[in-house]
Each structure stands twice: as structure tokens, then as C-alpha cells.
Design an enzyme around this catalytic site. Structure first.
Site, PDB file in Angstrom:
ATOM      1  N   SER A  86       0.825  -1.209   0.000  1.00 48.70           N
ATOM      2  CA  SER A  86       0.000   0.000   0.000  1.00 48.70           C
ATOM      3  C   SER A  86       0.854   1.252   0.000  1.00 48.70           C
ATOM      4  O   SER A  86       0.343   2.356  -0.114  1.00 48.70           O
ATOM      5  CB  SER A  86      -0.865   0.012   1.248  1.00 48.70           C
ATOM      6  OG  SER A  86      -0.022   0.128   2.392  1.00 48.70           O
ATOM      7  N   GLY A  87       2.144   1.095   0.172  1.00 48.52           N
ATOM      8  CA  GLY A  87       3.009   2.262   0.293  1.00 48.52           C
ATOM      9  C   GLY A  87       3.223   2.679   1.734  1.00 48.52           C
ATOM     10  O   GLY A  87       4.098   3.478   2.042  1.00 48.52           O
ATOM     11  N   GLY A  88       2.392   2.126   2.631  1.00 46.46           N
ATOM     12  CA  GLY A  88       2.478   2.504   4.048  1.00 46.46           C
ATOM     13  C   GLY A  88       3.861   2.278   4.626  1.00 46.46           C
ATOM     14  O   GLY A  88       4.428   3.162   5.259  1.00 46.46           O
ATOM     15  N   ASP A 139      -1.792   0.888   5.982  1.00 47.53           N
ATOM     16  CA  ASP A 139      -1.668   0.624   7.416  1.00 47.53           C
ATOM     17  C   ASP A 139      -0.601   1.529   7.990  1.00 47.53           C
ATOM     18  O   ASP A 139       0.210   2.073   7.252  1.00 47.53           O
ATOM     19  CB  ASP A 139      -1.285  -0.847   7.673  1.00 47.53           C
ATOM     20  CG  ASP A 139       0.068  -1.200   7.060  1.00 47.53           C
ATOM     21  OD1 ASP A 139       0.411  -0.626   6.028  1.00 47.53           O
ATOM     22  OD2 ASP A 139       0.770  -2.050   7.627  1.00 47.53           O
ATOM     23  N   GLN A 193      -1.787  -5.359  12.473  1.00 46.41           N
ATOM     24  CA  GLN A 193      -0.706  -4.663  13.174  1.00 46.41           C
ATOM     25  C   GLN A 193      -0.850  -4.939  14.666  1.00 46.41           C
ATOM     26  O   GLN A 193      -1.544  -5.871  15.053  1.00 46.41           O
ATOM     27  CB  GLN A 193      -0.763  -3.158  12.864  1.00 46.41           C
ATOM     28  CG  GLN A 193      -0.347  -2.804  11.426  1.00 46.41           C
ATOM     29  CD  GLN A 193       1.163  -2.909  11.208  1.00 46.41           C
ATOM     30  OE1 GLN A 193       1.957  -3.058  12.142  1.00 46.41           O
ATOM     31  NE2 GLN A 193       1.579  -2.842   9.940  1.00 46.41           N
ATOM     32  N   GLY A 220       4.244  -5.093  10.243  1.00 49.20           N
ATOM     33  CA  GLY A 220       4.905  -4.548  11.428  1.00 49.20           C
ATOM     34  C   GLY A 220       5.954  -5.459  12.025  1.00 49.20           C
ATOM     35  O   GLY A 220       6.395  -5.241  13.155  1.00 49.20           O
ATOM     36  N   CYS A 308      22.794 -26.726  -6.371  1.00 44.73           N
ATOM     37  CA  CYS A 308      21.866 -25.811  -7.050  1.00 44.73           C
ATOM     38  C   CYS A 308      22.040 -25.962  -8.552  1.00 44.73           C
ATOM     39  O   CYS A 308      23.160 -26.063  -9.044  1.00 44.73           O
ATOM     40  CB  CYS A 308      22.188 -24.380  -6.623  1.00 44.73           C
ATOM     41  SG  CYS A 308      21.151 -23.131  -7.415  1.00 44.73           S
ATOM     42  N   CYS A 310      20.741 -23.659 -10.788  1.00 47.28           N
ATOM     43  CA  CYS A 310      20.367 -22.393 -11.423  1.00 47.28           C
ATOM     44  C   CYS A 310      21.381 -22.084 -12.533  1.00 47.28           C
ATOM     45  O   CYS A 310      22.442 -22.714 -12.599  1.00 47.28           O
ATOM     46  CB  CYS A 310      20.325 -21.253 -10.403  1.00 47.28           C
ATOM     47  SG  CYS A 310      21.929 -20.583  -9.939  1.00 47.28           S
TER      48      CYS A 310
HETATM   49 ZN   LIG Z   1      22.606 -21.460  -7.950  1.00 48.48          ZN
END
Ligand SMILES: [Zn+2]
Length: 382
Positions: A86-88, A139, A193, A220, A308, A310
Site C-alpha cells: 500500500s506504500g504505508g 496501514d 498490526q 509490522g 543448485c 540455477c
Molecule cells: Zn545457484
């Protein structure tokens, strides 16, 4: 659902595809996941949902501009789901640059000092303009520590803002039911919150449940409190939330914390840690975190993580990555971010698999048995 912990495996249906949970959402603050292209996120990571930051996009390039260019998905060429905050959180991170009133929060742009007002309604409008799949209500995010009285006043205001935001969201959804073609597939989450006070968290949940929301977030946390306290707050909150709605804990965490949150019934998480650590040369592996610039990796021909697969780990050595880091090459950020996010997404996929196979308690036990370097307080994300 795991019978002996609170861990759950589910599927979120959005207008931009299904998202299997538990899920970690890479953070794409300014309509980009730093260092990566949508192609990397799709082909190499198979990320199904990313996060965008309302505050940043509101200030630059502006939500109306993004709306005119076809919405955030088209603007950034991301065909899958997007959650926007929300940017809050960002506004409340602007120390000294804001003023909270019942109407909303007045703040100054960190870019040029211009004043802006975020209200519960206006932040929904911004997110509607962006076309996000999952919106968050405004919030108030308190710093840690906060007194009980300050936290109570703030939490009550967060509840009133959530009611206003939700009413606005529902009005919009009713008005547009048959017009925009994504009927019923957009969602809006209120945010629990209550600082680090169990009674305030419980009261907040009780009030927010009356909204019968599409899902609920726990906010929060990760604001500088000890990590054990963040987990305790999640543990108090999640069992009170509806079992059939997604639960999102905002802004966590380290790789070893992900299973702890999932064990407490959390379905969704996001954090800048994997990508920010990557850019700073910290790489997460299945056996712990390494700092790539260290001299010990100078002639190390092994991949970052031998377990991994990746793109980074399939072809590049630690020695090469160390060289790129020291040389300040942009390719380092890309390769490092790709690996770290892959590590996070793999952890989430492993957990989902373990839950579905009824083996989550064993998985959790094995993860907890790995020795860790002790971490102090949470570093507040920016
Ligand atoms: Zn990796």
C-alpha cells in the site's frame, strides 16, 4: 495441511495465473527486480508472482502514466501475478518527512520533497491504476520499540483505515464487475498490526475478520525487533485467521526463517534480503552463506552451491564470480541475484513438496539441525 505443524500447501488463483503456496515473492520495487529481466524470472526461476512498491511507482513514473501504458503488467512486460503493497511501509520509513492524521498520511517525496497525501482510498486507487492482482490496504507501520499506548492508538487507526479502504475496494469491484474482464480475480488484503503486543494483535485480527477479506497480511514485523519476537507475533496471529484464506507475512526473512514461518501457517512471504545480499556479495547456499569477495574463493573452481542447478551454478565458478564482484561488473549482480532468488524459491518448493508428502516435520527437523551463525536483531528492510 501438515497434521503436526501449522504448515499448509495451497494454490492462489489470480487473473495472471495460479500461484502454488507456500510462496516467496521476489521484490520488484520500481517495476523491476533489481538485476534481473522478466525472462530470467520466468525461464530460470519460474517465479509465479512478484511484488511491486506502490510508494515508488506513485512517485515515479506515476500510476496514471502506468495506467495509460496498459497497467503494470504490460509496462514491465511481466505476464504473471503482481502483489503491490500500500506504500504505508515506505512512507513510515521516511523519518521526519511525514504527518499522520485520521484522514491518512502526509509525506514528502524522497525524490524532490513534494508533499503528497496517502489515504486508505487513494492507495487503493493507485493500486487499481497499476492493475495489481493483490492489493494491500494502507496501514500504519510502527517502529520498534513502541509503547503499548502508542501501539494501541496506531492499531486502532490501522483498523479504521482498513475498513475505509475495504469499503472503497468493494464499491469499485461492484461497479466494475462486468467491465474490466478480471471479475472476481483481484484481491485485497488488510494488514494485522499491533506492534509486539499479543493483545493488540488479537484485537486487530478480531476487527479485520469482520471485513471477510480475500486474504490477510501480518505487518509490522522485521522492524528491528529480535527475530524470536517476530516469530512469536506470527505464531499468535496466524491461528486466528481464516483457514481458507491466504496469509502473508510481510518483509521476512533469512533462508533459515522461511520454514519457521511456514510451520506457523504462513503462505506468502517477501523480502529484499536475497536480492540485496546478492548485490553485496553474500550468497546463500544449502550449507550456509558465503561472502564471495573472500580470498579463499580466488581459485575456487566450484559453483556457488553444488546442489543448485540455477543458471549461475550450472556454469560459473566461485572464482569467476569473485572476479566480477571485485571488478564491479554488472553481470555479477545478475548472476548473484539469480542464484539467491533461486535458493529462496527452491526452499519454498522443497517445503511444499514435504507438506504434500506428509514429511514437513522431518524437513523442519533437518533444517533446524543445520548449525547457524547467530544473527542479532532484524535489519529493517528499506
Ligand atoms: Zn545457484
Amino acid at each position: 495441511m501438515c497434521p503436526s505443524t501449522g504448515a499448509r500447501a495451497g494454490v492462489l488463483h489470480t487473473a495472471h495465473g495460479d500461484v502454488e503456496t507456500p510462496v516467496f515473492m521476489p521484490v520488484g520495487t520500481q517495476a523491476a527486480v533489481k538485476g534481473l529481466l522478466p525472462r530470467d524470472l520466468i525461464q530460470d526461476l519460474d517465479a509465479k508472482i512478484i511484488l511491486g512498491n506502490t510508494y515508488h511507482l506513485f512517485l515515479r513514473p506515476g500510476h496514471e502514466s502506468i495506467r495509460r501504458l496498459g497497467g503494470l503488467h504490460a509496462f514491465m512486460q511481466w505476464p504473471r501475478a503482481i502483489l503491490t503493497d500500500s506504500g504505508g511501509f515506505q512512507v513510515f520509513s521516511l523519518n521526519g518527512l511525514r504527518k499522520v492524521t485520521e484522514e491518512g498520511v502526509l509525506f514528502r517525496s524522497h525524490l524532490n520533497g513534494d508533499s503528497h497525501l496517502f489515504t486508505p482510498e487513494s492507495t487503493i486507487d493507485v493500486q487499481l491504476a497499476l492493475g495489481s492482482d493483490i492489493m494491500m490496504v494502507l496501514d500504519e507501520c510502527l517502529e520498534y520499540p513502541a509503547s503499548h499506548q502508542a501501539a494501541r492508538i496506531s492499531t486502532d487507526r490501522t483498523v479504521r483505515w482498513a475498513r475505509a479502504a475495504y469499503a472503497h475496494y468493494r464499491r469499485h469491484e461492484n461497479d466494475n464487475r462486468n467491465r474490466d474482464g478480471i471479475d472476481g480475480r483481484r484481491a485485497c488484503f488488510p494488514i494485522v498490526q499491533g506492534s509486539m503486543y499479543a493483545d493488540l494483535r488479537r484485537n486487530c485480527v478480531e476487527e479485520l475478520l469482520k471485513l471477510e477479506a480475500d486474504g490477510y497480511a501480518v505487518g509490522g514485523l522485521s522492524v528491528g525487533e529480535p527475530r524470536a519476537l517476530s516469530l512469536e507475533m506470527a505464531e499468535i496471529t496466524t491461528p486466528l485467521l481464516p483457514a481458507d484464506r491466504p496469509r502473508y507475512v510481510m518483509g521476512v526473512g533469512m533462508p533459515e526463517e522461511l520454514p519457521e514461518y511456514v510451520a506457523r501457517g504462513v503462505d506468502m512471504m517477501d523480502c529484499v534480503l536475497p536480492s540485496r545480499n546478492a548485490r553485496n556479495g553474500y550468497l546463500f547456499t544449502s550449507t550456509g552463506r558465503i561472502l564471495i569477495k573472500q580470498a579463499q574463493f580466488k581459485d575456487d573452481a566450484r559453483p556457488v552451491d553444488e546442489r543448485c542447478d540455477c543458471y549461475t551454478c550450472r556454469g560459473f565458478s566461485r572464482a569467476y564470480l569473485r572476479h566480477l564482484f571485485l571488478a564491479g561488473e554488472m553481470a555479477f549482480s545478475t548472476l548473484a541475484t539469480l542464484h539467491n532468488l533461486r535458493r529462496y524459491l527452491d526452499i519454498m518448493r522443497e517445503m511444499r513438496q514435504a507438506i504434500l508428502l506428509g514429511k514437513f516435520p522431518e524437513y523442519l527437523g533437518a533444517v533446524r539441525a543445520i548449525p547457524r551463525v547467530s544473527h542479532g536483531a532484524n535489519e529493517p528492510p528499506k
